[in-house]
Write an enzyme that holds these catalytic residues in place. Sequence first.
Site, short mmCIF file in Angstrom:
data_model
loop_
_atom_site.label_atom_id
_atom_site.label_comp_id
_atom_site.label_asym_id
_atom_site.label_seq_id
_atom_site.Cartn_x
_atom_site.Cartn_y
_atom_site.Cartn_z
N HIS A 81 0.92 -1.23 0.03
CA HIS A 81 -0.05 0.01 0.00
C HIS A 81 0.88 1.28 -0.11
O HIS A 81 1.60 1.36 0.70
CB HIS A 81 -0.96 0.01 1.12
CG HIS A 81 -1.68 1.21 1.13
ND1 HIS A 81 -2.94 1.08 0.55
CD2 HIS A 81 -1.73 2.42 1.63
CE1 HIS A 81 -3.77 2.44 0.71
NE2 HIS A 81 -2.97 3.11 1.35
N CYS A 82 0.78 2.10 -0.89
CA CYS A 82 1.61 3.21 -1.19
C CYS A 82 0.99 4.43 -0.68
O CYS A 82 -0.04 4.90 -1.26
CB CYS A 82 2.08 3.35 -2.62
SG CYS A 82 3.12 4.73 -2.68
#
Length: 366
Positions: free
Chosen positions: A193-194
Amino acid sequence: MRLGSSWRWQLSRAMRLALRWCRLCRPHGGARGVGAKTLIYNKLLELWSYSKLLLKSLYFNSLSNSDTLLDCVFEPVYCIVDNVTRWFGVVFVCLVVLLTTSVLVIVYLFVLPTILSTYPLHWISWHLCIGHWLLIMVVFHYYKATTTSAGHPPKDKIHIPSVSICKKCITPKPPRTHHCSICNVCVLKMDHHCPWLNNCVGHFNHRYFFSFCLYMTLGCVYCSISSRNLFLDAYSAVESYYQTSPPEYTFRETTAHKSIIFLWVLTSSVAVALGGLTLWHGVLISRGETSVERHINRKETKRLKEKGKVFRNPYHHGKMNNWKLLFGVEKRSHWFTRVLLPSTHLPNGDGIMWECTFTRRDPMAI
Ligand SMILES: [Zn+2]
Ligand SMILES: [Zn+2]
C-alpha cells in the site's frame, strides 16, 4: 450445537463438583485429619482445572493460536495506524503534487531562461525534448497509478482458483492475492500500500507505479544535473549575503538564488531516495516477486533449506521475461510504444489465474 451442549455439560459438571466439595467441607465428627485435608486440596485442584476448562470452552476455537491472540490484542493499534495512514495518504498526494509543481515553476522561471540564453541551439533542443518527455511521463504515470484500482477478487464468483480464505473479507483468495488492512479489501498480486499514491499497488497498476518511480528518479537526476552550475552560483551568492559589505541584489535575484538552492536540494534528495526504492523494485521484478512475496519466499527458502530442499519461485519466468510481463512487451516495437511512451494497455492475465513455472518435481512456493 455441539459447542453449546459441550459447555453446558461442563457447567453442570462443575456445579456437581462444587456441591460435592461443599459437602466435604462440612464439619463432621473426626474428619479433620490429614487425609481429609489432602482430599479437599485435590478436590480444589480438580475444581480449579474444571473451571479453567469451562472458561476456555466459552471461547475455544480450533483455529486460534498465539498469532491470532496477538492480532486481537494489537487490533486497536493496527486500526489507529491504518486510519492515520489512510488520512495521511491524501496529505502525501497533495505534497507530491505541490512539490512537483514548485519544481516545475522554478525550472520554467529560472533554469529554462538561462538555458535558452546561454546554450547553443542543439543543447536547447535536447533540454526542451528530454525535459518535457520526462514531465509527461511523470504526470501520466502518477495520475494512472493513483486512479487505477489495483484489482480485487470478484465477490459474486465463488468458484475461482484460490489458495486460502481471507479472514477479513471471508472470500476466497486467489494466488498472489493479499488483504490490505488500509483499504480493507483483498488486492490481486498485491505489492504494497503506497501512501504517496494513496492507493494499493497490485496487478492492474504495478506497471504505472514502477514507471512513475523510474521517470520521477530520471526527472530528478535531470533537474539536479542541469541546475548544478546555477546551484553553485546561487550558493556562493547566498554566502555573500552575510559578508560585511554584501553586494546589491534585486528581489528577483534573491528569490532566484533561494529557489534554485531549494530545487537542487529537493531533486537531489528525491533522486537518491526514490532511486534506491526504484532499484529495489527493479530487483524484485527481476526475481518475479512482489514486496509481500519477498517476505513469504524468504521464509519458505529457509524452511525448505532446513529440510534439504531448494525453493523455487513459481512466478519467476526468467529476468527478461519478468520485465516483458510487467511492461506488457509482446514485440520489439512495444519497448518504444509501451515503455518509453505513455500507454494505457492492460497487464497480462486477469490477476486470478497465474501461469506457474514449477513442475511436480519442484517444491511449490505458495
Ligand atoms: Zn481480504
Ligand atoms: Zn491498500
